[in-house]
Design an enzyme around this catalytic site. Structure first.
Site, mmCIF file in Angstrom:
data_model
loop_
_atom_site.group_PDB
_atom_site.id
_atom_site.type_symbol
_atom_site.label_atom_id
_atom_site.label_comp_id
_atom_site.label_asym_id
_atom_site.label_seq_id
_atom_site.Cartn_x
_atom_site.Cartn_y
_atom_site.Cartn_z
ATOM 1 N N GLU A 71 -1.859 -7.833 11.136
ATOM 2 C CA GLU A 71 -2.898 -6.812 10.453
ATOM 3 C C GLU A 71 -3.417 -7.422 9.123
ATOM 4 O OE1 GLU A 71 0.095 -5.941 11.403
ATOM 5 O OE2 GLU A 71 -0.038 -4.339 13.037
ATOM 6 N N PHE A 133 9.762 7.483 13.099
ATOM 7 C CA PHE A 133 9.588 6.139 13.510
ATOM 8 C C PHE A 133 8.280 5.531 13.167
ATOM 9 C CE2 PHE A 133 8.338 2.959 16.765
ATOM 10 C CZ PHE A 133 9.206 2.188 16.438
ATOM 11 N N LYS A 183 -1.407 11.312 14.886
ATOM 12 C CA LYS A 183 -1.391 11.072 16.237
ATOM 13 C C LYS A 183 -2.002 12.335 17.005
ATOM 14 C CE LYS A 183 0.846 8.603 20.238
ATOM 15 N NZ LYS A 183 1.948 7.960 20.486
ATOM 16 N N MET A 497 -2.530 -26.354 -6.901
ATOM 17 C CA MET A 497 -3.044 -25.732 -8.207
ATOM 18 C C MET A 497 -1.679 -25.379 -9.000
ATOM 19 S SD MET A 497 -5.552 -25.023 -9.932
ATOM 20 C CE MET A 497 -6.973 -24.574 -9.466
#
Lengths: 582, 212
Positions: A71, A133, A183, A497
């Site tokens: 994601e 869940f 949902k 860096m």
């Protein structure tokens, strides 16, 4: 005479033209996305967003969905898409871990003002608060890193909330918006009214009212100035005010320097473009910040990476600050004149009032400093004499091959500073980088998104060996969907860096910056992506040309000097005029 | 709407560097989660909120927050702008104590026997302008409104007489010279009435809904 049959047909036709819609929350969501002009979605399915994915199955001809591998990759891709195209980026994720994986991208988009609409699935409404869940409190987790967020528990809300989300994401100072949909709302069947785009919210004023008196005061200061200096940021690009900005600097003749987020708003070669500001910016703009008598800050927010030590920053100068976000004016640097408003509107008003001028002597000072920088830093970086390849010379070659027309997406680190310093841009929206948050792992997925945003342009992702290893899984996305991204890994076998800081400020105690890498070429090839590796200068140019001319995606790894540093540098806690060339 | 005026006009009067008490007044949509959004603006900067009151305003759907903090002018001004930046916030004011009229409400539960037996208590209460809210055999509840010092003083005075319980509300305040945001609010309302708040109506239907 009308027959009953005709009447029936007419009624049916009427029902089709009126845009009410009977269906599920998921379907009305996808319809809304189409209404908002969305074509591309980056996402990853899961249990709590399954109804939306189920509906998506029937929308394949209108909505292109890119299945990312994580994601975080999805949201960075949406960011890259938005930054390159100027449209709103859209991503989908499921509840719980799917949603929490978006947080880094949301924070990045929030600080860099990138318009995004993120849709997350959520557990059924009746399960909220039961530790169900894959349930997390996404709204509260994302509140500090979104411009706005909203949880939908009833499908009836979806069209209005979606319309609001797009309006909020793209208006005013843009930013990320998240909609969390339970949902049950995705499954709920309703008769929905016609989708209406949002253009007004009672409590939301995206653009402050432009006050002419402040523009007049600004013009007075500018007209009286001997050494005026413009600092511009991404606000110019977000406001699509590139032309207005160019007109302003050309009429007033004022030298202008950019923050890395403003890079590309005017062509690199423009005679009044004097370079980059900030910690690794150019010598002249930094030193002369503390010499200018009037500083005109446009669409930039005086980030600490730009200002260095604030109590020693431009104390001699009168500050004029143009910004669309009133909260930015006086936040870090006190403005003598604050011009609130969209710079697309305020700049033309200001241009009208400023005198046509040339500041030749003042401009020559920038050139003097520039010459010192060329001699001491730029030439050795771009045309190194040693055997080791430098990041700068890779950029020089890219400039020579692409002529400034490529979109360059960078990750975070030394290569980012080198790329921003040396990449040549002819066009706006060509420099895509993680500015405010400094997100390693941004480069590869953002480049994939950028390619979908501007499919006809060459998109080159320049990434360090460290940053690449934060999101390498997105090679899988390229493999499956074929985004023709050129991936250039500048490998110095260090977290460069951090190593540079350790060298300069921690007595060379190289604590955990020595990073080993896999065989990047083999890795790319395992994803069926063409790849090669260069460790000698003699092969560099050829390899770069091969990469850029290759039809599909291509990964090129270039081995560069291990302990090369990025200079100039304003050490942290120092004044911008104490910038070091070495 | 012109935020700048309200945010800038008190600059000269205020003590620019020193910290002092400021009351921030926020007009906002009544929206779930907005309190959190506003609270984060303070907690992100590690600023303690001393008192916070939120309640419906005279316009349906618009809430009014009173937030009290002790900070310098500069910090409060920046906070106010960050709050006003939130999508659901209509307007933010911030004022020093000289610029507002404010009250807190305090309730005192004391033993009724003590009150009945000791006339001084009664006098004490009258002196503080207290009113009896409830009188029971076992205890009496008095209410006092006023500034912190006033309600505090009564706590001290009641200590010897079995003060059983004490509670104080957050501060509510009215700005002395705001030319009536009320009118503006009514304009907003006429132009675009507030939407109805949708809460989670499915939360109590758990067992009736089949899920996977």
């Amino acid at each position: 005479m009308e027959t009953a049959q005709d009447t029936l047909q007419q009624t049916e036709a009427k029902a089709e033209t009126s845009k009410t819609f009977k269906g599920t929350g998921s379907q009305v969501l996808l319809n809304g996305l189409i209404e908002e002009g969305v074509t591309t979605i980056f996402g990853y399915p899961g249990g709590a967003i399954m109804p939306i994915y189920d509906a998506l199955y029937d929308y394949a001809d209108k909505l292109e969905h890119i299945l990312v591998r994580h994601e975080q990759g999805g949201i960075h891709a949406a960011q890259g898409f938005a930054r390159a195209s100027g449209k709103v980026g859209v991503c989908f994720a499921t509840s719980g871990p799917g949603a929490t994986n978006l947080v880094t991208g949301l924070a990045d988009a929030q600080i860099d003002s990138t318009p995004l609409v993120c849709i997350t699935g959520q557990v059924f409404a009746h399960l909220l608060g039961t530790d169900a869940f894959q349930e997390t409190d996404v709204i509260n987790i994302t509140t500090p890193v979104t411009k706005w967020n909203y949880q939908v528990t009833d499908a009836k809300e979806i069209p209005e909330v979606l319309a609001k989300a797009f309006y909020i994401a793209k208006s005013g100072r843009p930013g990320p918006v998240l909609i969390d949909i339970t949902k049950n709302a995705q499954l709920q069947v309703e008769e929905f009214p016609e989708y209406v785009k949002c253009n007004h919210i009672r409590s939301y004023r995206p653009k402050p009212k432009v006050r002419v008196e402040f523009i007049e005061q600004a013009a007075q200061l500018i007209n009286a100035a001997q050494k005026p200096f413009i600092l511009f940021g991404q606000g110019v690009i977000l406001g699509q005010a590139e032309a207005e900005f160019k007109a302003f600097i050309e009429k007033s003749g004022i030298p202008a320097a950019w923050t890395i987020m403003g890079d590309g708003a005017i062509p690199t070669d423009h005679p009044l473009n004097v370079g980059m500001l900030g910690m690794h910016g150019n010598y002249g703009p930094n030193v002369l910040t503390n010499e200018a008598d009037v500083i005109i800050a446009i669409g930039m927010r005086f980030d600490d990476r730009v200002t260095g030590r604030l109590d020693k920053y431009a104390k001699q100068a009168k500050i004029v600050h143009l910004d669309i976000d009133p909260a930015e004016i006086d936040k870090n640097v006190k403005a003598d004149v604050g011009v609130w408003g969209d710079c697309k509107e305020t700049l033309p008003l200001l241009t009208d009032l400023v005198n046509e001028k040339k500041h030749d002597d003042w401009l020559a000072k920038f050139k003097d400093y520039n010459q010192q920088e060329i001699d001491q830093v730029i030439t050795p970086e771009l045309y190194p004499e040693g055997d080791e390849m430098t990041m700068g010379e890779v950029l020089r070659n890219i400039n020579e091959i692409c002529g400034g027309d490529a979109v360059i997406v960078t990750d975070v680190g030394q290569h980012q500073m080198v790329a921003c310093r040396y990449a040549k841009f002819n066009n706006t929206r060509s420099n895509i980088t993680s500015g405010g948050l400094g997100t390693m792992g941004f480069g590869l997925p953002a480049a994939i998104g950028a390619k979908y945003g501007v499919p006809n342009k060459t998109v080159i992702a320049i990434i360090g060996d460290g940053g690449f290893q934060m999101t390498p899984q997105e090679l899988g996305t390229i493999m499956q969907f074929g985004a023709a991204v050129k991936i250039l890994i500048l490998n110095n076998r260090f977290l460069g860096m951090v190593r540079q800081w350790q060298q300069l400020f921690h007595d060379k105690r190289y604590s955990f910056v020595n990073i080993t890498s896999p065989d990047f070429v083999a890795l790319a090839k395992s994803y069926y992506i063409e790849a090669s590796k260069v460790d000698e200068r003699a092969n560099l140019r050829n390899a770069l040309e091969t990469m850029i001319n290759h039809e599909g995606s291509y990964l090129l790894e270039v081995m560069v000097g291990r302990e090369n540093n990025v200079f100039p540098m304003v050490p942290q806690g120092m004044s911008v005029s104490e910038i070091r060339l070495k | 709407m012109n935020t700048e005026n309200t945010l800038e006009h008190k600059k000269d009067k205020a003590d620019i560097d020193g910290k002092q008490e400021y009351t921030i007044t926020v007009y906002a949509e009544n929206r779930i989660g907005l309190l959190n959004r506003i609270a984060i603006i303070f907690s992100k900067r590690k600023i303690n909120i001393e008192s916070l009151n939120t309640s419906p305003s005279e316009i349906d759907g618009i809430h009014r927050f009173n937030i009290v903090i002790t900070e310098s002018y500069d910090v409060v001004r920046k906070l106010a702008r960050q709050i006003e930046k939130q999508v659901e916030v209509l307007k933010v004011y911030f004022n020093t104590n000289e610029e507002i009229i404010w009250q807190e409400l305090a309730l005192y539960k004391v033993s009724t026997d003590e009150i009945a037996e000791k006339v001084t208590v009664e006098r004490l209460l009258r002196q503080y302008g207290a009113s009896a809210v409830v009188i029971r055999k076992d205890y009496t509840v008095f209410a006092v409104t006023g500034h912190r010092e006033e309600t505090d003083a009564l706590v001290k005075a009641l200590e010897p007489f079995e003060l059983i319980e004490f509670v104080r509300s957050a501060r509510i305040a009215i700005i002395k010279d705001s030319a009536g945001f009320h009118e503006k609010l009514k304009e907003f309302e006429a132009f675009e009435p507030g939407e109805e708040l949708i809460e989670n109506e499915f939360l109590d239907k758990g067992e009736k809904i089949f899920t996977m």
